[in-house]
Design an enzyme around this catalytic site. Sequence first.
Site: not given
Ligand code: ZN
Length: 417
Positions: A337, A362, A332, A294, A334, A120
């Site tokens: 998880c 996550h 999920c 963002d 990830c 930025d």
């Molecule tokens: Zn997750």
Amino acid sequence: MASSTERVDHTNASDSNMSLKVALSAASPLSLRIIAECPVTKARACDLILPHSAVSTPVFMPVGTQGTLKGITVDQLENLGCQICLGNTYHLGMRPGPDLIEKARGLHGFMNWKKNLLTDSGGFQMVSLVELSEVTEEGVKFKSPYDGKEILLSPEKSISIQNSLGSDIMMQLDDVVSSTVTGPRVEEAMHRSIRWLDRCIAANKNPDRQNLFAIIQGGLNAELRKKCLDEMTQRDVPGFAIGGLSGGEEKDDFWRMVTLSTDHLPREKPRYLMGVGYAVDLVVCIALGCDMFDCVFPTRTARFGSALVPWGSLQVKHKQFAKDLQPIDPDCQCPTCKRHSRAYLHALFKSDTAAMHHITIHNIAYQLTLMRSVRQSIVEKRFPEFIQTFMKRMFPSPDQYPSWAVDALASVNITLE
Ligand SMILES: [Zn+2]
């Protein structure tokens, strides 16, 4: 499902040369290949080719402040499939400073991040974090919170710092006015932002490898927004951001300014809506034609123990999860998880900051997965159905749908069931 995206991407790769030529007419180190456009809404799926790698849009860009995301390492971010993240010019420009980062081969080398970076201008942080800041035609004057020295952040200075950081996308310095301010100050800021854009373009030492984005201002005034759009789209910049929103204004004003902006932005350039990160806002604004987003929200909320899930959020701290052996979201994929239960994270949260780290991972995975699912639905021409399913899952009943989202989607031909 993944194979069909690959198939589409692969097919399109064969005519990339032609698309590249068209998109490179601005002679910038960026090209945008439109992979699919939703026949119903203004949504689109694109490949944004940047100096460090290609980015699949729509894209959510996680925010790092001092060269890293709070609670997550660069390797973890890369493993989640993140193709672009943000660095804050204000923080990096103050500490460790542009000279050291330039010595470290720019922010990429300093962080050891191989994908793309967007920086930025530093202006927003200054106006929002530093109490004693003063905006003049020259730039933003403020007292350093580190040593009390007076510093001027001019358009030239902002670009010089961003040139040292070596980001793939740099943002122009704009005159930031809170979205709830009205009156002549908004018009002054809009005109000044146009003048500062020209100074930023002139100051860019690396137009061959760093893309400068303009920021559309004009507050909540449709006439001023249009004027700013008219002026800025005449400049030869590689991309446009929609700025000055997501600052506490009515959601009704917010979406109308977003859709007005995308109506007037060129089809062949990327459109970045700044400061937007709530799942519903993302999905609606993609329908309104935005490509890039963002927000600090997913990482900030993780530090308070709030995990993002398709049905809203899950507060890991709550007692009800103390004996719950399910992962945060059973669907999920990830690392959090796959490995940890709600009960474990609940117990960990009481004594260890590692819980925040797991939830941050996550939450970023949630944002990135959401965007990939949206993209796939656009490519497969079923984005309107995707929105229906998404909203049904997010809200217990249709009468809880936010009215602004219902109106915004109706404006692009989607009537929520
Ligand atoms: Zn997750």
